[in-house]
Motif scaffolding. Sequence first.
Motif, PDB file in Angstrom:
ATOM      1  N   ASN A  25      22.370  17.936 -30.982  1.00 60.55           N
ATOM      2  CA  ASN A  25      21.215  18.120 -31.860  1.00 60.55           C
ATOM      3  C   ASN A  25      21.442  17.315 -33.135  1.00 60.55           C
ATOM      4  O   ASN A  25      22.290  17.667 -33.966  1.00 60.55           O
ATOM      5  N   PRO A  52       7.337  15.588 -35.254  1.00 60.78           N
ATOM      6  CA  PRO A  52       8.286  16.642 -34.853  1.00 60.78           C
ATOM      7  C   PRO A  52       7.912  17.225 -33.494  1.00 60.78           C
ATOM      8  O   PRO A  52       6.752  17.189 -33.089  1.00 60.78           O
ATOM      9  N   ASP A 112       9.720  22.577 -36.089  1.00 60.41           N
ATOM     10  CA  ASP A 112      10.901  21.717 -36.130  1.00 60.41           C
ATOM     11  C   ASP A 112      11.021  21.010 -37.474  1.00 60.41           C
ATOM     12  O   ASP A 112      10.027  20.848 -38.191  1.00 60.41           O
ATOM     13  N   PRO A 113      12.243  20.596 -37.835  1.00 62.49           N
ATOM     14  CA  PRO A 113      12.459  19.945 -39.136  1.00 62.49           C
ATOM     15  C   PRO A 113      11.505  18.796 -39.389  1.00 62.49           C
ATOM     16  O   PRO A 113      11.310  17.930 -38.526  1.00 62.49           O
ATOM     17  N   ASN A 114      10.915  18.799 -40.584  1.00 59.89           N
ATOM     18  CA  ASN A 114       9.982  17.726 -40.965  1.00 59.89           C
ATOM     19  C   ASN A 114      10.048  17.473 -42.472  1.00 59.89           C
ATOM     20  O   ASN A 114       9.106  16.995 -43.069  1.00 59.89           O
ATOM     21  N   ASN A 150      15.242   9.077 -36.277  1.00 58.13           N
ATOM     22  CA  ASN A 150      15.026  10.242 -37.137  1.00 58.13           C
ATOM     23  C   ASN A 150      14.931   9.806 -38.601  1.00 58.13           C
ATOM     24  O   ASN A 150      15.877   9.233 -39.145  1.00 58.13           O
ATOM     25  N   ARG A 186      14.996  11.525 -41.352  1.00 60.70           N
ATOM     26  CA  ARG A 186      15.882  12.222 -42.287  1.00 60.70           C
ATOM     27  C   ARG A 186      17.266  11.566 -42.339  1.00 60.70           C
ATOM     28  O   ARG A 186      17.922  11.565 -43.383  1.00 60.70           O
ATOM     29  N   TYR A 211      19.188  27.254 -38.681  1.00 59.72           N
ATOM     30  CA  TYR A 211      19.145  25.885 -39.211  1.00 59.72           C
ATOM     31  C   TYR A 211      18.553  25.889 -40.620  1.00 59.72           C
ATOM     32  O   TYR A 211      19.108  25.276 -41.546  1.00 59.72           O
ATOM     33  N   TYR A 212      17.423  26.566 -40.792  1.00 62.72           N
ATOM     34  CA  TYR A 212      16.761  26.570 -42.103  1.00 62.72           C
ATOM     35  C   TYR A 212      17.550  27.392 -43.128  1.00 62.72           C
ATOM     36  O   TYR A 212      17.493  27.084 -44.330  1.00 62.72           O
ATOM     37  N   GLU A 235      19.647  16.945 -35.812  1.00 59.45           N
ATOM     38  CA  GLU A 235      19.309  17.629 -37.063  1.00 59.45           C
ATOM     39  C   GLU A 235      20.478  18.479 -37.556  1.00 59.45           C
ATOM     40  O   GLU A 235      20.763  18.531 -38.759  1.00 59.45           O
ATOM     41  N   GLU A 294      19.836  10.320 -32.393  1.00 57.12           N
ATOM     42  CA  GLU A 294      18.407  10.148 -32.681  1.00 57.12           C
ATOM     43  C   GLU A 294      18.213   9.054 -33.732  1.00 57.12           C
ATOM     44  O   GLU A 294      17.943   9.332 -34.896  1.00 57.12           O
ATOM     45  N   ALA A 336      24.869  11.843 -35.638  1.00 57.46           N
ATOM     46  CA  ALA A 336      23.433  12.123 -35.734  1.00 57.46           C
ATOM     47  C   ALA A 336      22.610  10.881 -35.417  1.00 57.46           C
ATOM     48  O   ALA A 336      21.616  10.949 -34.679  1.00 57.46           O
TER      49      ALA A 336
END
Length: 219
Positions: free
Chosen positions: A109, A194, A199-201, A153, A155, A65-66, A111, A150, A146
Amino acid sequence: MKKYLLSFALAFMSLTAFAQTDYEKIMTDKIAKIETCKTPEDFQTLANDFQRIGSKESSQWLPQYYAAFASIQKGRVMMRTGNMMELDAIASQAEKYLGMAQNLAGADNAEIHLLRKMTFSLRMMVNPQQRYMTDGARASEELTVAEKLEPGNPRIALIKAEDTYFTPEQYGGSKTKGIEQFKAALAKFNAYKPKTALDPNWGKSEAEYFISLPEEKAK
């Protein structure tokens, strides 16, 4: 014999815990570098680092993911400087990482779907007029998925604010409305927690940046 088996089990558990701690430390260090990267080269190096972590930690979705996120950020930096020539290749690389992440994390997911949205947006920017109905439409679809998965979220709210802010008014955009959406995104960031430390933040500092712009620059 029982004592031997118990000793072996305890040793195995200790090694597993050590490996997990080592993974978390490395990931924490690399994730922190996202905020300090400035150039396409910086983000490419970081994407490579995450990909290498992912190749070793093959059961973990976050390294891939990153790696995708760093690749997307590389493309976004290039886009801001008017360099559109490599965006297709960068998006393809990000999509490859996202495919691996989704295989591990599952299809539900938010994200990952948000990053897919961002890759399609990169592709669209190569030629917006020609690609709006294809890549632009797919970007909107991924964003919708997305948000359904969520809705809280931050983002997702951030990227929606970006779209409003940077879209010309004749196509439905508005810098004023975009700033209001950045404020709404920031409120979500302030309430968001998160699932884990890894996890993504990302994204809060961007919302704060746009909100802090002088009114004349925001218009």
